[in-house]
Design an enzyme around this catalytic site. Structure first.
Site, PDB file in Angstrom:
ATOM      1  N   GLY A 353       0.831  -1.202   0.000  1.00  0.00           N
ATOM      2  CA  GLY A 353       0.000   0.000   0.000  1.00  0.00           C
ATOM      3  C   GLY A 353       0.859   1.243   0.000  1.00  0.00           C
ATOM      4  N   GLU A 354       0.950   1.911   1.135  1.00  0.00           N
ATOM      5  CA  GLU A 354       1.704   3.161   1.205  1.00  0.00           C
ATOM      6  C   GLU A 354       3.135   3.040   0.678  1.00  0.00           C
ATOM      7  OE1 GLU A 354       1.382   5.804   4.657  1.00  0.00           O
ATOM      8  OE2 GLU A 354      -0.261   4.536   5.327  1.00  0.00           O
ATOM      9  N   PRO A 355       3.883   1.994   1.032  1.00  0.00           N
ATOM     10  CA  PRO A 355       5.264   1.923   0.526  1.00  0.00           C
ATOM     11  C   PRO A 355       5.346   1.994  -0.991  1.00  0.00           C
ATOM     12  CG  PRO A 355       4.934   0.314   2.273  1.00  0.00           C
ATOM     13  CD  PRO A 355       3.584   0.877   1.955  1.00  0.00           C
TER      14      PRO A 355
END
Length: 413
Positions: A353-355
């Site tokens: 997700g965010e990474p």
């Protein structure tokens, strides 16, 4: 405006044959903020190498670069660029509680402290509950049907102190809390374990032994338990906090219309270390979605405010351009690094997700490379115009002025 520096930069970007990862990792690495990454968890060199060699069935860096160079040599006003960028993202799940209850009919109710917002937390939590409760069954009868598990709405009346759902780590933290609670229930059921023809029959027979007279006689064992994940895994001297870095790399190719500024992301390939993914289908979607969201940040979104008052000037999609379908790479490939367990993660997994949003920087760098290739060519034309024409003529002045404007615009891209 230094035309020579623009041309030199463009030539450097377009002529490099193999981007090198200049990091020593034999004894691990230490980030600029002091975080130490041990050799066994530092997978970036593997990620980088496999991506450049065409890992996951995609074109290699050398093949893509050759195509870009050929296109740029044949087209004056359409330029392509290529770039590869690494990803590193620190992860540390927050502490979180959960509750698991097993009923006489075999169904299971799970209450956790996370918030499902489309990241697949609910599915992963169900899988974790099934995996933990299936430990009651003989190995050949595992796992229990996923349909036995249902989730209650997250409520602080049942699981207070649920903690934040952020940083793409809520799923793994809640999975661990659920497994801790489920393990307690399994331990209470174990003395009454029965054996049936399959997993469901074994489960129901065991519950029949515990709940011998539903509604009239008390259960022989308590079938509800709380679990608390405190941010650590392991026991004794091996106990350690769940802190790790995710790694990835992205290779993107873009095309720039030099005259209009229109740009297209032709191809993007991502190699991502997800450890042993809790659910590859969900994590694949998370990586893809985060990358496209990042493309919006890098290529189209622009927050504008009034300097004097701070008033937002880009409050609608007329001024603020969110990602749209045409921003998605025409050829989009995502691959997970194989055989890369995470010894510091929950079930050897890593967050998604965010990474992966950081991988979108490759498209921005590729666009800059395309603009650099155009600037290099236009700078050459400008130099030629200055040499071949007398600046006393109006035609020469107009030609030089137009070329100078184009170079200046490209330098800003």
């Amino acid at each position: 405006l230094c035309l020579g520096s623009v041309a030199a930069l463009s030539q450097h970007v377009q002529q490099q044959q193999q981007p090198q990862l200049q990091l020593q990792h034999q004894g691990g690495v230490r980030t600029v903020l002091g975080r130490y990454i041990s050799p066994e968890t530092y997978t970036l060199p593997r990620v980088w190498g496999e991506l450049l060699q065409g890992g996951g069935g995609t074109a290699s860096y050398a093949e893509m670069l050759a195509g870009v160079q050929a296109h740029n040599a044949q087209h004056a006003w359409s330029k392509r660029g290529i770039a590869v960028t690494p990803v590193r993202f620190d992860c540390s799940p927050a502490a979180v509680p959960a509750a698991v209850s097993v009923y006489a009919d075999g169904s299971v109710l799970v209450t956790h402290g996370g918030i499902e917002m489309g990241q697949g937390l609910s599915t992963k939590v169900k899988q974790a509950a099934v995996a933990a409760l299936s430990q009651l069954l003989p190995e050949e009868h595992r796992p229990l049907p996923l349909s036995l598990v249902r989730l209650a709405a997250s409520s602080s009346e049942v699981v207070p102190g649920g903690g934040p759902s952020w940083s793409s780590t809520a799923s793994e933290g809640n999975c661990q809390a659920v497994m801790i609670a489920a393990a307690k229930v399994v331990a209470r059921m174990a003395p009454y374990a029965q054996v049936g023809k399959d997993g469901l029959a074994t489960w129901q027979a065991t519950l029949a032994a515990i709940c011998s007279d539903v509604g009239f006689a008390p259960n022989a064992a308590m079938l509800s338990a709380y679990g608390w994940f405190d941010g650590c895994i392991g026991s004794g001297s091996a106990r350690q906090p769940v802190q790790y870095s995710t790694f990835g790399a992205a290779l993107s190719e873009v095309e720039l219309d030099v005259l209009t500024g229109e740009r297209r992301v032709l191809r993007s390939s991502i190699m991502y270390d997800c450890g042993y993914s809790l659910n590859p289908g969900i994590d694949l979607g998370q990586v893809e979605g985060a990358f496209v969201m990042g493309l919006g940040v890098m290529l189209s979104e622009d927050v504008q405010v009034q300097p004097a008052t701070g008033k937002l000037l880009s409050g609608t999609t007329w001024q603020y351009k969110i990602p749209h379908y045409d921003l998605i790479p025409h050829n989009f490939n995502v691959s997970f690094l194989k055989d890369a367990p995470n010894p510091r993660g929950i079930l050897s997994s890593k967050a998604s997700g965010e990474p992966a949003l950081l991988a979108s920087a490759s498209a921005l760098m590729a666009l800059q490379a395309a603009a650099g290739a155009a600037a290099c060519e236009v700078a050459g034309l400008l130099e030629l115009a200055l040499q071949e024409h007398s600046c006393s003529s109006t035609r020469a002045l107009v030609q030089v002025a137009v070329l100078a404007v184009v170079v200046a615009w490209l330098a800003r891209v």
